[in-house]
Design an enzyme around this catalytic site. Structure first.
Site, PDB file in Angstrom:
ATOM      1  N   LYS A 152       0.822  -1.222   0.000  1.00  0.00           N
ATOM      2  CA  LYS A 152       0.000   0.000   0.000  1.00  0.00           C
ATOM      3  C   LYS A 152       0.859   1.276   0.000  1.00  0.00           C
ATOM      4  O   LYS A 152       2.065   1.237   0.275  1.00  0.00           O
ATOM      5  CB  LYS A 152      -0.924  -0.032   1.218  1.00  0.00           C
ATOM      6  CG  LYS A 152      -1.999  -1.130   1.148  1.00  0.00           C
ATOM      7  CD  LYS A 152      -2.947  -1.028   2.337  1.00  0.00           C
ATOM      8  CE  LYS A 152      -4.030  -2.080   2.272  1.00  0.00           C
ATOM      9  NZ  LYS A 152      -4.977  -1.963   3.417  1.00  0.00           N
ATOM     10  N   TYR A 203     -12.281  -1.635  -3.762  1.00  0.00           N
ATOM     11  CA  TYR A 203     -12.759  -1.820  -2.391  1.00  0.00           C
ATOM     12  C   TYR A 203     -14.281  -1.659  -2.287  1.00  0.00           C
ATOM     13  O   TYR A 203     -14.796  -1.363  -1.203  1.00  0.00           O
ATOM     14  CB  TYR A 203     -12.064  -0.828  -1.448  1.00  0.00           C
ATOM     15  CG  TYR A 203     -10.736  -1.328  -0.894  1.00  0.00           C
ATOM     16  CD1 TYR A 203     -10.666  -2.487  -0.113  1.00  0.00           C
ATOM     17  CD2 TYR A 203      -9.556  -0.635  -1.107  1.00  0.00           C
ATOM     18  CE1 TYR A 203      -9.463  -2.939   0.413  1.00  0.00           C
ATOM     19  CE2 TYR A 203      -8.344  -1.075  -0.582  1.00  0.00           C
ATOM     20  CZ  TYR A 203      -8.307  -2.231   0.180  1.00  0.00           C
ATOM     21  OH  TYR A 203      -7.114  -2.679   0.718  1.00  0.00           O
ATOM     22  N   ASN A 263      -2.015   0.461   6.704  1.00  0.00           N
ATOM     23  CA  ASN A 263      -1.461  -0.774   7.281  1.00  0.00           C
ATOM     24  C   ASN A 263      -0.624  -1.585   6.292  1.00  0.00           C
ATOM     25  O   ASN A 263      -0.535  -2.809   6.394  1.00  0.00           O
ATOM     26  CB  ASN A 263      -2.571  -1.598   7.937  1.00  0.00           C
ATOM     27  CG  ASN A 263      -3.645  -1.996   6.952  1.00  0.00           C
ATOM     28  OD1 ASN A 263      -3.537  -1.697   5.765  1.00  0.00           O
ATOM     29  ND2 ASN A 263      -4.671  -2.665   7.434  1.00  0.00           N
ATOM     30  N   HIS A 275      -2.300  -5.346   1.586  1.00  0.00           N
ATOM     31  CA  HIS A 275      -3.608  -5.990   1.396  1.00  0.00           C
ATOM     32  C   HIS A 275      -3.349  -7.432   0.981  1.00  0.00           C
ATOM     33  O   HIS A 275      -2.386  -7.707   0.255  1.00  0.00           O
ATOM     34  CB  HIS A 275      -4.400  -5.300   0.275  1.00  0.00           C
ATOM     35  CG  HIS A 275      -5.546  -6.140  -0.228  1.00  0.00           C
ATOM     36  ND1 HIS A 275      -6.774  -6.133   0.385  1.00  0.00           N
ATOM     37  CD2 HIS A 275      -5.626  -7.044  -1.253  1.00  0.00           C
ATOM     38  CE1 HIS A 275      -7.567  -7.008  -0.246  1.00  0.00           C
ATOM     39  NE2 HIS A 275      -6.889  -7.555  -1.243  1.00  0.00           N
ATOM     40  N   GLU A 310      -9.675 -10.586  -7.659  1.00  0.00           N
ATOM     41  CA  GLU A 310      -8.674  -9.521  -7.485  1.00  0.00           C
ATOM     42  C   GLU A 310      -7.497  -9.695  -8.447  1.00  0.00           C
ATOM     43  O   GLU A 310      -7.003  -8.712  -9.010  1.00  0.00           O
ATOM     44  CB  GLU A 310      -8.200  -9.493  -6.024  1.00  0.00           C
ATOM     45  CG  GLU A 310      -9.307  -9.033  -5.079  1.00  0.00           C
ATOM     46  CD  GLU A 310      -8.940  -9.110  -3.604  1.00  0.00           C
ATOM     47  OE1 GLU A 310      -9.766  -8.677  -2.785  1.00  0.00           O
ATOM     48  OE2 GLU A 310      -7.840  -9.591  -3.260  1.00  0.00           O
TER      49      GLU A 310
HETATM   50  P1  GDP Z   1      -7.837  -6.655   5.904  1.00  0.00           P
HETATM   51  O1  GDP Z   1      -8.447  -7.802   5.142  1.00  0.00           O
HETATM   52  O2  GDP Z   1      -6.987  -7.107   7.061  1.00  0.00           O
HETATM   53  O3  GDP Z   1      -7.099  -5.683   5.007  1.00  0.00           O
HETATM   54  O4  GDP Z   1      -9.035  -5.847   6.608  1.00  0.00           O
HETATM   55  P2  GDP Z   1     -10.523  -5.425   6.138  1.00  0.00           P
HETATM   56  O5  GDP Z   1     -10.946  -6.204   4.917  1.00  0.00           O
HETATM   57  O6  GDP Z   1     -11.385  -5.462   7.346  1.00  0.00           O
HETATM   58  O7  GDP Z   1     -10.377  -3.883   5.742  1.00  0.00           O
HETATM   59  C1  GDP Z   1      -9.838  -3.488   4.505  1.00  0.00           C
HETATM   60  C2  GDP Z   1      -8.944  -2.287   4.724  1.00  0.00           C
HETATM   61  O8  GDP Z   1      -9.747  -1.181   5.142  1.00  0.00           O
HETATM   62  C3  GDP Z   1      -7.906  -2.433   5.840  1.00  0.00           C
HETATM   63  O9  GDP Z   1      -6.756  -3.136   5.435  1.00  0.00           O
HETATM   64  C4  GDP Z   1      -7.603  -0.981   6.167  1.00  0.00           C
HETATM   65  O10 GDP Z   1      -6.709  -0.399   5.216  1.00  0.00           O
HETATM   66  C5  GDP Z   1      -8.983  -0.344   6.007  1.00  0.00           C
HETATM   67  N1  GDP Z   1      -9.653  -0.252   7.304  1.00  0.00           N
HETATM   68  C6  GDP Z   1     -10.208  -1.260   8.041  1.00  0.00           C
HETATM   69  N2  GDP Z   1     -10.726  -0.780   9.200  1.00  0.00           N
HETATM   70  C7  GDP Z   1     -10.476   0.565   9.180  1.00  0.00           C
HETATM   71  C8  GDP Z   1     -10.767   1.623  10.103  1.00  0.00           C
HETATM   72  O11 GDP Z   1     -11.355   1.436  11.164  1.00  0.00           O
HETATM   73  N3  GDP Z   1     -10.368   2.889   9.723  1.00  0.00           N
HETATM   74  C9  GDP Z   1      -9.712   3.129   8.538  1.00  0.00           C
HETATM   75  N4  GDP Z   1      -9.342   4.385   8.214  1.00  0.00           N
HETATM   76  N5  GDP Z   1      -9.434   2.158   7.657  1.00  0.00           N
HETATM   77  C10 GDP Z   1      -9.804   0.895   7.979  1.00  0.00           C
END
Ligand code: GDP
Length: 140
Positions: A11, A51, A114, A117, A128
């Site tokens: 990212k 997304y 973070n 992905h 994807e």
């Molecule tokens: P992943 O599969 O571990 O990447 O997590 P998710 O599918 O739940 O979320 C997708 C992405 O959305 C995450 O990797 C973060 O970049 C973002 N994201 C998730 N939760 C939050 C949040 O509470 N705040 C913000 N700003 N971004 C979030």
């Protein structure tokens, strides 16, 4: 478990801090092979399409802005049980919860920014991978 492929993104927070090589090394050390890779700069609309599953989440707009804020490195990783292995190497979504030694524990800045992905299931991995790469670009 058979050989599997998964989709990965390094990212913007990580490409900006020049961490691409360190993150790829983590994948390779875990036995994952990079079989496709490209550095691209997504538009906010493209990030939103990728997304789309999160469109109803409160952080969606912030997530799309972030993903379009700098280049990303899109990759296909191949290995035994690659989807689960990649998620193990990535660590928990929130770096505060990520296990020591994982990419997110070592490099992520916050739950949003973070660093990586990774696909969460075979169906999403297939969608994807096809979103970013043609079959000709997958070189095992
Ligand atoms: P992943 O599969 O571990 O990447 O997590 P998710 O599918 O739940 O979320 C997708 C992405 O959305 C995450 O990797 C973060 O970049 C973002 N994201 C998730 N939760 C939050 C949040 O509470 N705040 C913000 N700003 N971004 C979030």
């Amino acid at each position: 478990m058979a050989l599997q492929r998964t989709f990965s993104i390094i990212k913007p927070d990580a490409t900006k801090r020049n961490l691409t090589g360190k993150i790829v090394a983590k994948f390779e050390e875990a036995g994952l092979r990079v079989v496709a890779s490209k550095r691209i700069h997504l538009s906010k609309a493209q990030a939103g399409e990728f997304y789309a599953v999160h469109a109803e989440r409160p952080f969606y707009d912030e997530l799309c802005e972030f993903m379009a804020s700098a280049p990303i490195v899109a990759q296909v990783l191949e290995g035994e049980d690659a989807i689960a292995k990649n998620r193990e190497v990535m660590g928990a979504t929130n770096p505060a919860d990520a296990a020591p030694g994982t990419i997110r524990a070592e490099f992520a800045e916050s739950v949003g920014e973070n660093s990586v992905h990774g696909s969460d299931a075979p169906e999403t991995a297939a969608v994807e991978i096809a979103y970013f790469f043609s079959g000709l670009e997958l070189v095992g």
